[in-house]
Design an enzyme around this catalytic site. Structure first.
Site, PDB file in Angstrom:
ATOM      1  N   ASP A   1      37.383  47.689  37.785  1.00 15.76           N
ATOM      2  CA  ASP A   1      38.079  47.696  39.074  1.00 15.76           C
ATOM      3  C   ASP A   1      39.453  48.349  38.960  1.00 15.76           C
ATOM      4  OD1 ASP A   1      36.015  46.517  40.417  1.00 15.76           O
ATOM      5  OD2 ASP A   1      36.871  44.484  40.393  1.00 15.76           O
TER       6      ASP A   1
ATOM      7  N   THR B   1      24.742  34.501  35.366  1.00 13.77           N
ATOM      8  CA  THR B   1      24.253  34.186  34.013  1.00 13.77           C
ATOM      9  C   THR B   1      25.211  34.695  32.938  1.00 13.77           C
ATOM     10  OG1 THR B   1      23.069  36.275  33.790  1.00 13.77           O
ATOM     11  CG2 THR B   1      21.878  34.451  34.823  1.00 13.77           C
TER      12      THR B   1
ATOM     13  N   ASP C   1      40.000  42.966  35.578  1.00 15.91           N
ATOM     14  CA  ASP C   1      38.724  43.677  35.541  1.00 15.91           C
ATOM     15  C   ASP C   1      38.977  45.150  35.228  1.00 15.91           C
ATOM     16  OD1 ASP C   1      36.436  45.249  36.477  1.00 15.91           O
ATOM     17  OD2 ASP C   1      35.660  43.328  37.160  1.00 15.91           O
TER      18      ASP C   1
ATOM     19  N   ARG D   1      27.415  42.975  33.829  1.00 17.13           N
ATOM     20  CA  ARG D   1      27.311  41.568  33.473  1.00 17.13           C
ATOM     21  C   ARG D   1      26.953  40.799  34.730  1.00 17.13           C
ATOM     22  NH1 ARG D   1      32.350  38.415  30.796  1.00 17.13           N
ATOM     23  NH2 ARG D   1      33.058  38.429  32.936  1.00 17.13           N
TER      24      ARG D   1
END
Ligand code: PRP
Ligand code: URA
Length: 208
Positions: free
Chosen positions: A202, A107, A199, A103
């Site tokens: 992560d 944007t 995340d 991603r």
């Protein structure tokens, strides 16, 4: 939301709570992702087609069944990788086709960077694996890829979904069932799911 399934299984609820916990270390986090993926895959595959098959037991012939459909597991890199073993353990003859998407931070749109699908589809059912359904951009893009490949039956198996992502999937691909462990409140300003788990890539790979 008839095509959206949030698991009510006590084991799933228990494990997702541990998964969310900021104190959960990557090793335990990976273990939980794998276990939750197995439980959700079990639920998501309840309608797979089978054909009759007889088998010889040590004593007699038994009537049974075998899977009729060729299954493809499609993890979205990289966080979806952690779900593969859980799903694959239940269907060891499934094929695994990786789709690389990330991603874009500005944007928030998915950027495709890996796709080695052959020209013709080799499976009849695809289970997309990705722990997080946030804006839904990555999931929608992956379904687009699989539809272009020619797969007719596609399901999304995630762990935590935001209402925004569920809505986008339903706008673009309303026939694709969405199986989740939890539906959360929504997205924050950076399009992270709240309360979510942070995340997912992560936390699995120790890169946060
Ligand atoms: C995460 C997650 C999904 C995506 C969800 O991946 O694993 O693929 O974000 O967000 P969306 O619904 O808004 O598209 P990320 O892009 O962080 O890549 P990574 O797994 O490689 O870290
Ligand atoms: N990707 C993640 O890993 N977590 C989120 O909350 C949103 C996108």
């Amino acid at each position: 939301m008839s095509n959206v399934f949030a698991s009510k299984h006590p084991l799933v609820l228990h494990k997702v709570t541990k998964l969310r916990d900021v104190k959960t270390e990557p090793k335990k986090f990976r273990e939980l992702v794998r276990e939750i993926a197995a439980l959700l895959t079990y639920e998501a595959t309840a309608d797979l087609l089978v054909e009759p098959r007889q088998v010889q037991t040590p004593l007699a012939v038994a009537s049974g069944a075998e899977l009729q459909e060729k299954i493809g597991l499609v993890p979205i890199l990289r966080a979806g990788l952690g779900m593969v073993e859980g799903a694959w353990g239940l269907m060891p003859s499934a094929e695994v086709w990786h789709i690389g998407l990330y991603r874009d931070e500005k944007t928030l749109k998915p950027v495709e960077y890996y796709n080695k699908l052959p020209v013709e589809p080799t499976v009849s059912v695809c289970l997309i694996l990705d722990p997080m359904l946030a804006t839904g951009g990555s999931a929608v893009a992956t379904v687009d890829v699989l539809k272009r490949w020619g797969v007719k039956k596609i399901k999304f198996v995630g762990i935590i979904g935001a209402p925004e992502g569920i809505r986008l999937m339903q706008e673009h691909h309303p026939e694709v069932p969405i199986h989740l462990a939890a539906i959360d409140e929504g997205l924050n300003d950076n399009a992270y799911i709240l309360p979510g788990l942070g995340d997912a890539g992560d936390r699995q790979f120790g890169t946060g």
